[in-house]
Design an enzyme around this catalytic site. Structure first.
Site, mmCIF file in Angstrom:
data_model
loop_
_atom_site.group_PDB
_atom_site.id
_atom_site.type_symbol
_atom_site.label_atom_id
_atom_site.label_comp_id
_atom_site.label_asym_id
_atom_site.label_seq_id
_atom_site.Cartn_x
_atom_site.Cartn_y
_atom_site.Cartn_z
ATOM 1 C CG HIS A 42 43.790 49.729 38.406
ATOM 2 N ND1 HIS A 42 44.379 48.857 37.510
ATOM 3 C CD2 HIS A 42 42.470 49.759 38.052
ATOM 4 C CE1 HIS A 42 43.461 48.386 36.674
ATOM 5 N NE2 HIS A 42 42.280 48.918 36.998
ATOM 6 C CG HIS A 79 37.978 51.374 36.265
ATOM 7 N ND1 HIS A 79 38.303 51.206 34.940
ATOM 8 C CD2 HIS A 79 38.605 50.376 36.938
ATOM 9 C CE1 HIS A 79 39.087 50.143 34.811
ATOM 10 N NE2 HIS A 79 39.284 49.621 36.005
ATOM 11 C CE LYS A 129 45.128 47.898 32.494
ATOM 12 N NZ LYS A 129 43.890 48.110 33.232
ATOM 13 C CG HIS A 172 43.229 43.246 32.285
ATOM 14 N ND1 HIS A 172 42.239 43.730 33.114
ATOM 15 C CD2 HIS A 172 42.970 41.921 32.125
ATOM 16 C CE1 HIS A 172 41.420 42.735 33.425
ATOM 17 N NE2 HIS A 172 41.832 41.633 32.836
ATOM 18 C CG HIS A 194 43.597 44.272 38.218
ATOM 19 N ND1 HIS A 194 44.064 43.387 37.285
ATOM 20 C CD2 HIS A 194 42.897 45.201 37.527
ATOM 21 C CE1 HIS A 194 43.669 43.766 36.092
ATOM 22 N NE2 HIS A 194 42.968 44.860 36.196
ATOM 23 C CG ASP A 207 40.096 47.063 39.068
ATOM 24 O OD1 ASP A 207 39.806 47.937 38.224
ATOM 25 O OD2 ASP A 207 39.906 45.837 38.886
HETATM 26 C C1 NCD Z 1 36.916 47.042 35.232
HETATM 27 C C2 NCD Z 1 35.830 47.989 34.686
HETATM 28 O O1 NCD Z 1 34.673 47.820 35.054
HETATM 29 O O2 NCD Z 1 36.163 48.922 33.922
HETATM 30 N N1 NCD Z 1 36.270 45.875 35.735
HETATM 31 C C3 NCD Z 1 36.785 44.994 36.623
HETATM 32 O O3 NCD Z 1 36.160 43.964 36.878
HETATM 33 N N2 NCD Z 1 37.929 45.214 37.223
HETATM 34 C C4 NCD Z 1 37.910 46.738 34.157
HETATM 35 C C5 NCD Z 1 39.157 46.090 34.650
HETATM 36 O O4 NCD Z 1 39.960 46.699 35.339
HETATM 37 O O5 NCD Z 1 39.371 44.914 34.328
HETATM 38 ZN ZN ZN Z 2 40.517 48.102 36.380
#
Ligand code: NCD
Ligand code: ZN
Length: 346
Positions: free
Chosen positions: A14, A16, A100, A137, A175, A248
């Site tokens: 996971h 970003h 997702k 999520h 998460h 995450d």
């Molecule tokens: C994530 C993001 O910034 O894209 N933020 C987070 O707090 N985890 C989005 C997510 O996974 O919820």
């Molecule tokens: Zn995330």
């Protein structure tokens, strides 16, 4: 006495990566220690179609450091208008590995997410048929549900009904932050797994709120009370193959975080492996670290484990620095609150 541990190269289930200048700045932080990652599709606009995923994959490949063998595992962002045929074709070709589900409004860039779960029933049936995992999520967004209860309520009101209606659907609760999440996975069969982040093994809600507000510890789902953190540590270190690492890692610039309405997300790509080695050592569970970071994820996704290895060596304190510099601004690295001694050598 120096301690050395060699494990298969980890994957991040996971992650970003964002796009543009931020992508270029944060990607090497992941490729240094990880061979593959499930790439979150919550760009603006989101990655909705197979063509979107193909284009985003191309931009990630273009941003890779030289000589990197990193493989981005692409995902689609589920909307109420998702085309099941397009999704199935993208999955069949090997382009995407999962889809997702963001409840609309649940987190960063989730405005195009799902508000009416009945509208995606057909797509979920198709995903069950073709074996494409749904990554959830797991938070409801109802204004009357307390933010600390949103994961537990999601399990009862949304996730459990979906899984009863579509029992063959393979689901990853992303998460997880609660003992209810841990228990729900433990009580389910082989079609359910969960990712656990690095930071949720370290912080509870006191870290965010006691002694002044700490925006760099604010993420979604928000960290819960200590008993939940302990349940997550027990699950992560248990050796149960249904739990695996999804950092995450979610970069936001300091300007975005340090604001009257600060963004949610902790940036952990850089120091995750050193932090996890310490957590697993503290739990006397170094023998289960490889399962959590390198074996359980591939098993769930039906992918081979990595052939390469990573060596962790305990030694002097490591200075990872405080910030990553990007053309969009500085990104603060997650501070675990203790010094890191596990050196990571690819
Ligand atoms: C994530 C993001 O910034 O894209 N933020 C987070 O707090 N985890 C989005 C997510 O996974 O919820
Ligand atoms: Zn995330």
């Amino acid at each position: 006495m120096s301690q050395i541990l060699t494990i298969r190269t980890p994957d991040d289930w996971h992650l970003h990566l964002r796009d543009g200048a931020m992508l270029r700045a944060v990607l090497p932080e992941t490729t240094r220690h990880f061979a593959r990652a499930i790439i979150m599709p919550n760009l603006v606009p989101p990655v909705i179609t197979g063509a979107d995923a193909r284009a985003y994959q191309g931009r990630i490949m273009d941003a890779l450091p030289e000589n990197s063998n990193f493989t981005p595992l692409m995902t689609l962002y589920l909307t109420e208008d998702t085309d099941a045929d397009d999704l199935a074709a993208a999955h069949k070709s090997g382009l995407i590995h999962a889809v997702k589900l963001y409840p609309a409004g649940a987190t960063t860039n989730s405005a195009s997410g799902v508000a009416d779960f009945d509208k995606v029933r057909g797509v979920l049936d198709r995903m069950a048929e073709i074996g494409c995992p749904l990554l959830v999520h797991g938070e409801v967004t109802d204004a009357d549900i307390d933010i600390f209860d949103r994961e537990a309520v999601f399990i009862d009101r949304v996730l459990d009904p979906i899984r009863r209606t579509t029992p063959d659907l393979r689901v990853v609760m992303e998460h997880i932050t609660t003992s209810q999440g841990v228990d729900y996975v433990r009580g389910a069969g082989k079609n359910l797994a969960a990712t656990i982040t690095t930071h949720h093994l370290i912080i509870n809600r006191n870290h965010i709120l006691v002694g002044g507000i700490k925006p760099h510890y604010y993420c979604l789902p928000v960290a819960k009370r200590e008993s939940h953190r302990l349940a997550l540590r027990a699950a992560a270190t248990s050796g149960d193959a249904r739990f695996f690492l999804g950092t995450d890692s979610a970069p936001h610039t300091d300007a975005g975080k340090l604001s009257a309405c600060g963004c949610a997300g902790c940036f952990t790509a850089t120091n995750t492996m050193s932090i996890l080695a310490q957590v697993f050592e503290d739990e006397q569970a170094l023998n289960t670290l490889e399962g959590f970071t390198s074996l359980n994820g591939p098993a769930f996704y039906g992918l081979p484990v990595n052939e390469t290895t990573l060596t962790l060596t305990k030694g002097t304190a490591i200075d990872y620095g405080e910030k990553i510099i990007t053309e969009e601004g500085e990104v603060t690295l997650f501070d675990p609150g203790f010094s890191l001694h596990w050196h990571v050598t690819p």
